[in-house]
Design a protein around this motif. Structure first.
Motif, PDB file in Angstrom:
ATOM      1  N   TYR A  85       0.834  -1.205   0.000  1.00  0.00           N
ATOM      2  CA  TYR A  85       0.000   0.000   0.000  1.00  0.00           C
ATOM      3  C   TYR A  85       0.873   1.261   0.000  1.00  0.00           C
ATOM      4  O   TYR A  85       0.544   2.271  -0.623  1.00  0.00           O
ATOM      5  CB  TYR A  85      -0.938  -0.016   1.212  1.00  0.00           C
ATOM      6  N   TYR A 104       0.817  -5.875  -8.149  1.00  0.00           N
ATOM      7  CA  TYR A 104       1.382  -7.184  -7.803  1.00  0.00           C
ATOM      8  C   TYR A 104       1.904  -7.936  -9.026  1.00  0.00           C
ATOM      9  O   TYR A 104       2.838  -8.733  -8.897  1.00  0.00           O
ATOM     10  CB  TYR A 104       0.382  -7.995  -6.974  1.00  0.00           C
ATOM     11  N   LEU A 116      -0.845  -9.960   6.917  1.00  0.00           N
ATOM     12  CA  LEU A 116       0.576  -9.910   6.571  1.00  0.00           C
ATOM     13  C   LEU A 116       0.891  -8.614   5.832  1.00  0.00           C
ATOM     14  O   LEU A 116       0.142  -8.201   4.940  1.00  0.00           O
ATOM     15  CB  LEU A 116       0.923 -11.100   5.657  1.00  0.00           C
ATOM     16  N   GLU A 128     -14.519  -8.512   1.808  1.00  0.00           N
ATOM     17  CA  GLU A 128     -13.353  -9.409   1.789  1.00  0.00           C
ATOM     18  C   GLU A 128     -13.658 -10.665   0.974  1.00  0.00           C
ATOM     19  O   GLU A 128     -12.820 -11.136   0.199  1.00  0.00           O
ATOM     20  CB  GLU A 128     -12.961  -9.788   3.222  1.00  0.00           C
ATOM     21  N   GLU A 149      -1.491 -10.735   1.909  1.00  0.00           N
ATOM     22  CA  GLU A 149      -0.893  -9.412   1.721  1.00  0.00           C
ATOM     23  C   GLU A 149      -1.740  -8.570   0.766  1.00  0.00           C
ATOM     24  O   GLU A 149      -2.014  -7.393   1.025  1.00  0.00           O
ATOM     25  CB  GLU A 149       0.525  -9.604   1.161  1.00  0.00           C
ATOM     26  N   MET A 150      -2.184  -9.191  -0.337  1.00  0.00           N
ATOM     27  CA  MET A 150      -2.996  -8.440  -1.309  1.00  0.00           C
ATOM     28  C   MET A 150      -4.321  -8.010  -0.698  1.00  0.00           C
ATOM     29  O   MET A 150      -4.798  -6.894  -0.942  1.00  0.00           O
ATOM     30  CB  MET A 150      -3.244  -9.295  -2.560  1.00  0.00           C
ATOM     31  N   LEU A 151      -4.916  -8.903   0.089  1.00  0.00           N
ATOM     32  CA  LEU A 151      -6.178  -8.540   0.731  1.00  0.00           C
ATOM     33  C   LEU A 151      -5.996  -7.328   1.632  1.00  0.00           C
ATOM     34  O   LEU A 151      -6.844  -6.422   1.666  1.00  0.00           O
ATOM     35  CB  LEU A 151      -6.689  -9.721   1.568  1.00  0.00           C
ATOM     36  N   VAL A 171      -3.844  -4.913   1.278  1.00  0.00           N
ATOM     37  CA  VAL A 171      -3.718  -3.722   0.424  1.00  0.00           C
ATOM     38  C   VAL A 171      -5.084  -3.333  -0.139  1.00  0.00           C
ATOM     39  O   VAL A 171      -5.464  -2.151  -0.142  1.00  0.00           O
ATOM     40  CB  VAL A 171      -2.709  -3.994  -0.722  1.00  0.00           C
ATOM     41  N   LEU A 172      -5.848  -4.326  -0.594  1.00  0.00           N
ATOM     42  CA  LEU A 172      -7.164  -4.039  -1.197  1.00  0.00           C
ATOM     43  C   LEU A 172      -8.113  -3.431  -0.169  1.00  0.00           C
ATOM     44  O   LEU A 172      -8.809  -2.450  -0.443  1.00  0.00           O
ATOM     45  CB  LEU A 172      -7.757  -5.330  -1.773  1.00  0.00           C
ATOM     46  N   LEU A 173      -8.115  -4.007   1.041  1.00  0.00           N
ATOM     47  CA  LEU A 173      -9.032  -3.501   2.069  1.00  0.00           C
ATOM     48  C   LEU A 173      -8.590  -2.128   2.561  1.00  0.00           C
ATOM     49  O   LEU A 173      -9.420  -1.255   2.834  1.00  0.00           O
ATOM     50  CB  LEU A 173      -9.113  -4.493   3.233  1.00  0.00           C
ATOM     51  N   ALA A 174      -7.259  -1.932   2.605  1.00  0.00           N
ATOM     52  CA  ALA A 174      -6.764  -0.615   3.044  1.00  0.00           C
ATOM     53  C   ALA A 174      -7.173   0.468   2.047  1.00  0.00           C
ATOM     54  O   ALA A 174      -7.391   1.618   2.427  1.00  0.00           O
ATOM     55  CB  ALA A 174      -5.242  -0.654   3.180  1.00  0.00           C
ATOM     56  N   GLY A 175      -7.276   0.105   0.784  1.00  0.00           N
ATOM     57  CA  GLY A 175      -7.625   1.101  -0.238  1.00  0.00           C
ATOM     58  C   GLY A 175      -9.100   1.135  -0.567  1.00  0.00           C
ATOM     59  O   GLY A 175      -9.511   1.846  -1.486  1.00  0.00           O
TER      60      GLY A 175
END
Lengths: 110, 306
Positions: free
Chosen positions: A25, A47, A71, B10, B31-33, B35-39
């Motif tokens: 992020y 990614y 993570l 989610e 990790e991708m989740l 980033v996706l949820l943060a954005g």
């Protein structure tokens, strides 16, 4: 044989990681900042680029944290990545200098 | 959990991440989740552009994984060897035309207009270019040249076999070999990889055998016998005791069979008395194959090489 030119998202990701390791992020935010909001990476694009850059040995995992059970992986430039970014930046600078110079000459002639 | 709750968001993201390869997901999904949820900024479902980006990213990484796993496989190694061999083997197909050029040069001196005697020469020469590019390590250029050469040769041999001084019944193996070579050049890591796998000495023996076929056509001495050397040399050079060698021979089996069939064709002028030889060669190939297949890697020391 000439090396293939780097795509803009890859260039911006390497630039974002040049100063310090960042997580996914953080890279997205930094890329938006570097490009003054012009390039906004989405997760799929980010990614896919990170996967390719890791495969090419230009970035590597710096450390992993767990935040709110999720993570968080930090990436950093490898020495090869730093060298490749420097070479690409130099190439872009030379091209930009040439473009500016020729525009100036054309402006002076008119 | 409904679609309007964070858990629903989610779940929707996880569904989109199913487009990624399982191995990739195991390492990166969490990790991708994050980033996706943060954005996601208070959204309850992924937007269309974000969904499309994830789907395309998944397809891209799946394609990359497929290419990686193929280029590391013994199938890729076998195709690389085939891409190395095909331009050399096609020399034998061009032998009648090369003979005509030599004949005219020697007796009529019309070398400057050799296209009259061998009109298909430029089409065959396309494979020469593809072979040289492959040996120089120009994989992409070699693949493009091979695809163009294979297309041109297939059309030319099918429509005008006489331009290559071949009878219509003789064109099949060269068309099949040419198409196989183009596929191998396009899909493999390239002829240089094939050369490192086959070895310079074995490759040199095959080149010499093909040159011998051409030379024997020029001299009209033991031409038919020289033609039989080619499949024998291929079988021996490819080392059927290795997995890659067996795969190379399996790939060459179709054009190879067509080649053995035309060797018995009367119109080829190569005689029918070699039918016994064909049976011997096929039996030899079968024997080598059987022995090779029975020798599994690991059963004997030193046989684990691909």
């Amino acid at each position: 044989m000439t090396e293939r030119r780097m795509q803009e998202p890859s260039f911006l990701i390497l630039t974002a990681l040049a100063a310090a390791p960042l997580h996914g992020y953080g890279i997205m935010a930094e890329v938006a900042s570097i490009s003054v909001g012009r390039v906004r990476l989405r997760a799929g694009t980010l990614y896919a680029a990170l996967d390719r850059l890791r495969t090419d040995g230009l970035i590597e995992v710096d450390r992993e944290d767990v935040v709110d059970t999720r993570l968080r992986r930090f990436y950093r430039l490898t020495p090869d990545g730093a060298a490749r970014l420097a070479a690409e930046a130099e190439l872009l600078r030379r091209n930009a200098d040439a473009a500016v110079l020729r525009l100036r000459l054309a402006g002076g002639a008119s | 959990v409904t679609a309007s709750t964070p858990g629903g968001l989610e779940r929707r993201y996880r569904r989109l991440l199913a487009w990624y390869p399982p191995a990739y997901r195991r390492e990166n999904e969490d990790e991708m989740l994050g980033v996706l949820l943060a954005g996601s900024a208070g959204r309850h479902r992924p937007g269309p552009a974000e969904s499309a980006d994830l789907v395309l990213g998944g397809i891209r990484i799946r394609a990359r994984y497929a290419v990686r796993s193929f280029s590391d496989s013994s199938a890729a190694e076998a195709l690389a060897v085939v891409s190395l061999l095909v331009p050399v083997l096609l020399l034998a197909g061009a032998a009648p035309g090369i003979h005509e050029i030599a004949w005219w040069l020697r007796y009529d001196g019309v070398g400057a207009n050799f296209l009259l005697t061998f009109p298909a020469a430029p089409v065959w020469a396309g494979w020469l270019v593809a072979g040289i590019l492959g040996l120089l390590g120009r994989r992409r250029a070699a693949a493009v040249a091979a695809l163009l050469a294979a297309g041109a040769l297939s059309v030319e041999l099918t429509l005008h076999p006489q331009d290559s001084l071949l009878a219509p019944a003789q064109v099949t193996p060269w068309v099949l070999l040419s198409l196989l070579g183009a596929i191998a050049a396009a899909a493999s890591p390239g002829a240089r990889r094939g050369l490192s796998r086959l070895g310079a000495v074995r490759y040199g023996v095959l080149v010499l055998t093909s040159v011998l076929v051409v030379a024997s056509q020029l001299w009209r001495v033991h031409y038919a016998m020289a033609l039989w050397l080619l499949p024998v040399a291929v079988i021996l050079a490819c080392r059927p005791t290795t997995r890659t060698g067996r795969r190379v021979l399996a790939l060459l089996a179709l054009p190879g069979t067509a080649y053995l069939v035309i060797l018995r064709d009367d119109r080829a002028g190569w005689g029918t008395s070699y039918g016994l030889s064909a049976a011997v060669v096929l039996a030899l190939a079968g024997l080598l194959w059987t022995v090779a297949v029975r020798r599994r890697p690991g059963l004997k020391r030193g046989t684990s090489r691909a």
